[in-house]
Design an enzyme around this catalytic site. Structure first.
Site, mmCIF file in Angstrom:
data_model
loop_
_atom_site.group_PDB
_atom_site.id
_atom_site.type_symbol
_atom_site.label_atom_id
_atom_site.label_comp_id
_atom_site.label_asym_id
_atom_site.label_seq_id
_atom_site.Cartn_x
_atom_site.Cartn_y
_atom_site.Cartn_z
ATOM 1 N N GLU A 153 0.856 -1.186 0.000
ATOM 2 C CA GLU A 153 0.000 0.000 0.000
ATOM 3 C C GLU A 153 0.888 1.231 0.000
ATOM 4 O O GLU A 153 1.791 1.353 0.819
ATOM 5 C CB GLU A 153 -0.934 -0.015 1.222
ATOM 6 N N ARG A 196 -4.382 -11.116 11.598
ATOM 7 C CA ARG A 196 -4.716 -11.829 10.365
ATOM 8 C C ARG A 196 -3.491 -12.381 9.651
ATOM 9 O O ARG A 196 -3.617 -12.979 8.585
ATOM 10 C CB ARG A 196 -5.507 -10.908 9.435
ATOM 11 N N CYS A 217 -16.130 6.565 2.038
ATOM 12 C CA CYS A 217 -17.523 7.032 1.979
ATOM 13 C C CYS A 217 -17.908 7.811 3.228
ATOM 14 O O CYS A 217 -18.909 8.523 3.237
ATOM 15 C CB CYS A 217 -18.483 5.856 1.833
#
Lengths: 473, 473
Positions: free
Chosen positions: B33, B71, B43
């Site tokens: 990233e 994760r 949003c």
């Protein structure tokens, strides 16, 4: 000129009459209605009793005068139909002036439903109500809004829960924990009554999922409604007036009782005319809503209809089906044969500040009887984006067939205004269209933070259930 | 052990990474990233700017640390991918320390979209913003919440509409009347700015129906937003800092400008690697979201997807599709080939106290190009039973194919909280399932007085449109 006679002037009857006359103005349309009210919104009665609606008249969508003058329908209120003769093709009705006989070319039986009378002693005492008709609503509102004397407000034996209320109009009982029961609990509590709700089974709203029932039950308790589950009501005790509800376990002093234990179809007239009932006990009809007797149709709360999942006849007496089937019959009678469409067993209810909806097959044994192997999952999800203010929680139960993954039904509950009911519309579509859980989880549903999380709760439910059903499980 | 490399750490990328690792923990999952934020809810930025959300951090659903530690994803922020070599199956990324090369077995390109830069002079002046990234949001919030001096508040040339506001932080301009434009109009007006919204075409929210656009436009005017329709913005004038918006017709003094004229897919990296774009200009992919290059997938705002009605490639860069396609790719990479599903062009927006949603094909020429003969109807209907308190109006536009009656699309608008958006879910289902208007009008939707009329507004729309389409018209 041919004549369309309608027996019963509520949703199904007046929808059929109006549609037939609009589509074919040359038709003579005669409606016999026993009472004085037609086309009224019985679903609004709890809100009238609550006091949120000022006038009973506002529940009437079209007045008798409008039907007569603007829609040119020969509406005869105060007429009790006493006989239908399919051989002579006549209908005989009675009013204060005597009898009238009308010949029909097409006939609709829309006689509605009557409140079920449970096997309880004392139902005839003063202060015992049902809620099916406008006059029931009127009487209940009068009872609720009557000013209480100081003495009445201070009677010591008026039940212990009155202590939770600043002013207490006394304890009242509701028998039955279905829609009417929970809606009336709200209506009565809002008027400062101590509300006792008696439910025979182990949960309220038993047509909904367990998770929905539990959340509504918790909410009723938060609102100081005393819910008596597993309660076998044996008698309504008292003198002329009801004074207590007696169950096998307890005796609760009450000043009024509302009995809301469901309805049964009014079928006597149909049966006498040789119209067959279905296995549900309601009038059977084909896809066009025609009965076994030529040119006699049936619609509304007196009739059964095919279920969109099973195709089996089902008895779900609700307003939309009555309107829809009435309209289809009107169209058919006016010359365009139109199927009435099936029912999905959809229902919605508001209980205080929660809302709930259900659709399709949720009951395991019903689903098994229809040849499915049902699997259900329940999820809790945020009703708006987690960071967006004032959101709540939507609890979704989704049921599908294990092998095919077909969506069989769903049940949702949320805070009032957080969208459980409007979201259920998509589940009705999925159930009706035979969509699978995978289809559903791929729906490109609207998303913006004030309305949901990126995955709307119904998509989340589909994702979770999708792990357990369908070919990829 | 095989390696799944993801380029881009927002919705699509992190959904894919998470799902792949969860389904196959033996996979090595590397995410590059460019920025420092991952998996954030862009949003939500208008609501952060508005001040309804306290912290930018709350827009992040999962933090970088959680991805890494809980994760077990090798997430490398601050890494700019500069090359993809499909022959060597490598990805080259650059960070402050130099370059790193990683071999991949599966690769996902999820590079997102960039704000479109319209041909306007002066975009580089101070006080001109776009709203695509977290840092854009941060800067805007700082601008909005900065305390104004007495002198600033009293500058006489700050625009005439300031007179409507009790305190006025000055006039600001928004270029573009899409979602971002109307959401930011709300955010800025709520902070006492005089808002001027400039829209090139003759209506706001042009992807919605005319009726929806009109109602939103009326509402914006009610909220004292000055909407300049048919405005060709030529330049943003001023010195170092923007001082006015100049169109072909007028010059409006402003202290800040937000440019929200849409986004374009970021495709450079993909193109350099030989990945083909589709006719929309976004990355093309098959049903499994795989591009023309083996083992290279594409998802999110950089990619196109098939439309559920036309099957044609469409570019609709929105969050749910990014999440859904990312998840499907993760599942595929982990060994269970999973289709990503189509898009229906669904969108939702809140503008002050109205809400709107749209789905499917509404544009006449698009529908004709796809071989349909579109017919549309718009109805206004009550959002709750007429007698139930506090209801509003739902305006529904429904579009269907004349001959087949197939539902092609719909657009709804209502007061905020009256259910236009959640009701649109059912239209998404109908559009996706290929339902006809007659099918839709037979849906057994939930009804109770606090939620709708007996015929929900979408059923009423279907009934009305049904007269003009399908075999019985």
């Amino acid at each position: 000129m041919s004549t369309f006679v309608v027996v019963g002037g509520d949703a199904a009857g007046m929808s059929a009459a109006s549609k037939a006359k609009r589509d074919d103005p040359s038709l003579e349309v005669v409606v016999f209605e026993r009472g004085q009210w037609v086309s009224y919104g019985a679903c609004g009665l709890p809100y009238y009793v609550k006091g949120e609606i000022d006038s009973l008249d506002s529940l009437v969508s079209v007045t008798p005068e409008e039907f007569r003058e603007e829609r040119d329908i020969d509406l005869r209120t105060g007429h009790d139909v006493v006989d239908i003769d399919p051989d002579d093709r006549t209908v005989t009705a009675r009013n204060d002036d005597g009898e009238v006989v009308v010949e029909y070319d097409h006939l609709l039986i829309a006689t509605g439903a009557a409140a079920v009378t449970p096997p309880i002693d004392g139902l005839d005492r003063e202060g015992v109500f049902t809620l099916g008709s406008m006059s029931d609503g009127k009487e209940l509102r009068e009872y609720v809004s009557r000013a209480r004397t100081e003495e009445e407000l201070q009677q010591p034996d008026r039940g212990p829960a009155c202590q939770f209320l600043e002013t207490c109009n006394g304890p009242v009982g509701i028998v039955g924990g279905g829609y009417i029961g929970v809606e009336m609990a709200e209506a009565l509590a809002a008027n400062d009554f101590e509300v006792h709700l008696f439910q025979r089974g182990d949960r309220v709203l038993k047509q909904f999922s367990d998770a929905t029932s539990e959340r509504v039950l918790d909410h009723l308790a938060d609102q100081t409604v005393s819910v008596h589950l597993g309660a076998e009501v044996e008698s309504l005790d008292g003198g002329d007036r009801v004074e207590a509800i007696a169950t096998t376990d307890e005796r609760v002093p009450v000043d009024m009782v509302l009995v809301g234990t469901g309805v049964r179809p009014r079928t006597d007239l149909a049966e006498d005319a040789g119209v067959e009932l279905g296995e549900t006990g309601a009038i059977a009809a084909d896809a066009y809503r025609e009965t076994n007797v030529d040119d006699i149709y049936a619609a509304g709360d007196c009739a059964e209809a095919g279920h969109v999942v099973t195709d089996d006849p089902t008895y779900v007496p609700l307003a939309l089906t009555a309107n829809r089937h009435g309209r289809a019959i009107g169209q058919t009678v006016a010359g365009t044969p139109t199927e009435g469409g099936g029912v999905a067993g959809t229902a919605a209810v508001k209980a205080f500040e929660v809302e709930a909806a259900r659709t399709g097959l949720l009951d395991e044994s019903e689903a098994r009887d229809a040849g499915f192997d049902p699997v259900s999952k329940t999820i809790d999800a945020k009703s708006r984006a987690g960071y967006y203010p004032d959101g709540g929680t939507v609890t979704v139960t989704l049921t599908a067939d294990r092998d095919s993954g077909r969506v069989l039904g769903g049940s949702l509950v949320s805070e009032y205004g957080e969208g459980a009911v409007h979201r259920s519309h998509a589940l009705v579509a999925a159930v009706t269209e035979g969509a699978t859980v995978d289809d559903l989880s791929d729906y490109d549903l609207a998303y913006a933070p004030p309305f949901n999380t990126t995955w709307d709760p119904i998509l989340t439910a589909a994702k979770v259930l999708g792990k357990d059903v369908g070919p990829n499980r």
